[in-house]
Design a protein around this motif. Structure first.
Motif, PDB file in Angstrom:
ATOM      1  N   HIS A 146      44.218  40.539  42.920  1.00 54.84           N
ATOM      2  CA  HIS A 146      45.261  39.546  42.559  1.00 54.84           C
ATOM      3  C   HIS A 146      46.284  40.173  41.624  1.00 54.84           C
ATOM      4  O   HIS A 146      45.931  41.001  40.765  1.00 54.84           O
ATOM      5  CB  HIS A 146      44.604  38.343  41.873  1.00 54.84           C
ATOM      6  N   ARG A 152      51.670  41.875  36.570  1.00 48.87           N
ATOM      7  CA  ARG A 152      50.261  42.050  36.211  1.00 48.87           C
ATOM      8  C   ARG A 152      49.482  42.258  37.510  1.00 48.87           C
ATOM      9  O   ARG A 152      49.636  41.493  38.450  1.00 48.87           O
ATOM     10  CB  ARG A 152      49.715  40.813  35.498  1.00 48.87           C
ATOM     11  N   LYS A 188      39.927  32.733  42.597  1.00 47.09           N
ATOM     12  CA  LYS A 188      40.923  32.242  41.630  1.00 47.09           C
ATOM     13  C   LYS A 188      41.783  31.131  42.233  1.00 47.09           C
ATOM     14  O   LYS A 188      42.169  31.203  43.392  1.00 47.09           O
ATOM     15  CB  LYS A 188      41.829  33.397  41.174  1.00 47.09           C
ATOM     16  N   TYR A 240      45.096  29.803  35.529  1.00 51.16           N
ATOM     17  CA  TYR A 240      44.258  29.986  36.705  1.00 51.16           C
ATOM     18  C   TYR A 240      42.780  29.830  36.377  1.00 51.16           C
ATOM     19  O   TYR A 240      42.314  30.219  35.315  1.00 51.16           O
ATOM     20  CB  TYR A 240      44.543  31.322  37.412  1.00 51.16           C
ATOM     21  N   LYS A 284      47.607  50.203  30.961  1.00 48.12           N
ATOM     22  CA  LYS A 284      46.331  50.070  31.695  1.00 48.12           C
ATOM     23  C   LYS A 284      46.607  49.944  33.190  1.00 48.12           C
ATOM     24  O   LYS A 284      45.968  50.603  34.012  1.00 48.12           O
ATOM     25  CB  LYS A 284      45.596  48.835  31.162  1.00 48.12           C
ATOM     26  N   HIS A 298      44.435  43.274  40.327  1.00 49.04           N
ATOM     27  CA  HIS A 298      43.110  43.305  39.681  1.00 49.04           C
ATOM     28  C   HIS A 298      42.053  42.549  40.479  1.00 49.04           C
ATOM     29  O   HIS A 298      42.359  41.580  41.187  1.00 49.04           O
ATOM     30  CB  HIS A 298      43.200  42.634  38.300  1.00 49.04           C
TER      31      HIS A 298
HETATM   32  C1  LIG Z   1      41.249  38.635  32.175  1.00 45.84           C
HETATM   33  C2  LIG Z   1      40.693  38.495  30.794  1.00 45.84           C
HETATM   34  C3  LIG Z   1      41.135  39.294  29.750  1.00 45.84           C
HETATM   35  N1  LIG Z   1      40.599  39.153  28.492  1.00 45.84           N
HETATM   36  C4  LIG Z   1      41.133  39.984  27.414  1.00 45.84           C
HETATM   37  C5  LIG Z   1      41.027  41.479  27.663  1.00 45.84           C
HETATM   38  C6  LIG Z   1      42.259  42.032  26.964  1.00 45.84           C
HETATM   39  O1  LIG Z   1      41.965  42.290  25.591  1.00 45.84           O
HETATM   40  C7  LIG Z   1      43.282  40.901  27.034  1.00 45.84           C
HETATM   41  C8  LIG Z   1      44.320  41.107  28.100  1.00 45.84           C
HETATM   42  O2  LIG Z   1      43.620  41.414  29.300  1.00 45.84           O
HETATM   43  P1  LIG Z   1      44.376  42.061  30.538  1.00 45.84           P
HETATM   44  O3  LIG Z   1      45.411  43.042  30.051  1.00 45.84           O
HETATM   45  O4  LIG Z   1      43.324  42.566  31.495  1.00 45.84           O
HETATM   46  O5  LIG Z   1      45.144  40.781  31.149  1.00 45.84           O
HETATM   47  P2  LIG Z   1      45.849  40.740  32.576  1.00 45.84           P
HETATM   48  O6  LIG Z   1      46.571  42.009  32.849  1.00 45.84           O
HETATM   49  O7  LIG Z   1      46.609  39.472  32.606  1.00 45.84           O
HETATM   50  O8  LIG Z   1      44.624  40.666  33.596  1.00 45.84           O
HETATM   51  C9  LIG Z   1      44.470  39.590  34.503  1.00 45.84           C
HETATM   52  O9  LIG Z   1      45.524  39.678  35.414  1.00 45.84           O
HETATM   53  C10 LIG Z   1      45.247  39.465  36.782  1.00 45.84           C
HETATM   54  C11 LIG Z   1      46.503  39.003  37.459  1.00 45.84           C
HETATM   55  C12 LIG Z   1      44.043  38.694  37.115  1.00 45.84           C
HETATM   56  O10 LIG Z   1      43.950  38.027  38.152  1.00 45.84           O
HETATM   57  C13 LIG Z   1      42.869  38.818  36.242  1.00 45.84           C
HETATM   58  O11 LIG Z   1      42.441  37.547  35.783  1.00 45.84           O
HETATM   59  C14 LIG Z   1      43.075  39.692  35.067  1.00 45.84           C
HETATM   60  O12 LIG Z   1      42.812  41.025  35.464  1.00 45.84           O
HETATM   61  O13 LIG Z   1      42.525  39.711  27.330  1.00 45.84           O
HETATM   62  C15 LIG Z   1      39.617  38.233  28.214  1.00 45.84           C
HETATM   63  O14 LIG Z   1      39.138  38.123  27.070  1.00 45.84           O
HETATM   64  N2  LIG Z   1      39.159  37.427  29.229  1.00 45.84           N
HETATM   65  C16 LIG Z   1      39.649  37.523  30.513  1.00 45.84           C
HETATM   66  O15 LIG Z   1      39.210  36.761  31.408  1.00 45.84           O
END
Ligand SMILES: Cc1cn([C@H]2C[C@H](O)[C@@H](COP(=O)(O)OP(=O)(O)O[C@H]3O[C@H](C)C(=O)[C@H](O)[C@H]3O)O2)c(=O)[nH]c1=O
Length: 184
Positions: free
Chosen positions: A120, A60, A73, A132, A167, A63
């Motif tokens: 991150h 992941r 974080k 986190y 994404k 970001h």
């Molecule tokens: C980050 C976040 C996401 N979401 C929702 C948005 C999407 O529908 C779903 C998955 O989100 P995403 O694909 O962006 O999740 P990650 O790829 O784990 O993103 C995170 O991964 C890296 C490593 C990070 O440090 C950040 O916190 C963040 O960017 O959760 C939320 O509702 N709230 C939130 O705070």
């Protein structure tokens, strides 16, 4: 105090060693204490806790959120093992564009504090639950990122055939990010 703060080779990024109390029942560890953090970092105020589960091989990242919604974080692993990565995006810093990687696991009880001017990301070396805290709320419109395999940053993920979201595969290069002015 049940925490020991260690500097890393990236200014502003700290590895925190948490004490683990083992006994015949299992173990106990404190994850966060406001008094410890306030004693080490003046302006730290965590407002959100996140938990993500990643199967072995998932990457992941990388970001971050743009100002004024940038997020510091505090990353910990409840179960499993990850290689956690922070990339310095502060243009004026000697470490601009450089990264640090730390192994965080249930076993080693390490946490990583990443300031808000860093991107991150992490790779799950095992199925892992990552907890986190963030110093700013999620703000979708402010989300930015850099491709995990950007050659100018050169993170060595040590993971063959990683699992990455569509994404994240569409994230720009570091060079493009700089052109767009998405740095600190
Ligand atoms: C980050 C976040 C996401 N979401 C929702 C948005 C999407 O529908 C779903 C998955 O989100 P995403 O694909 O962006 O999740 P990650 O790829 O784990 O993103 C995170 O991964 C890296 C490593 C990070 O440090 C950040 O916190 C963040 O960017 O959760 C939320 O509702 N709230 C939130 O705070």
């Amino acid at each position: 105090m049940n925490f020991k703060l260690n500097e890393t080779q990236l200014s502003g990024v700290f590895l925190i060693q948490r004490t683990r109390f083992n006994d015949e029942r299992g173990y106990f560890t404190e994850f966060f204490r406001e008094d410890f953090f306030k004693s080490q970092f003046t302006e730290i105020n965590f407002v959100q806790d996140n938990l993500s589960f990643s199967r072995k091989g998932v990457i992941r990242g990388l970001h971050f959120q743009k100002l004024p919604f940038s997020q510091g974080k505090l990353v910990s692993v409840i179960h499993g093992k990850i290689l956690d990565v922070a990339v310095n995006l502060k243009k004026s810093s000697k470490d601009f564009g450089k990264y640090v990687m730390a192994e965080l696991s249930e076993e080693n009880c390490y946490s990583l504090y990443i300031p808000d001017y860093c991107a991150h990301g992490f790779v799950a070396l095992e199925d892992s639950y990552v907890l986190y805290k963030t110093t700013e709320y999620y703000h979708k419109e402010s989300e930015r990122g850099i491709r995990y395999d950007d050659p100018d940053i050169g993170v060595k993920w040590n993971m063959a055939n990683p699992v990455i979201s569509d994404k994240d595969l569409k994230l720009p290069s570091f060079k493009k990010l700089i052109k767009e002015g998405d740095y600190f």
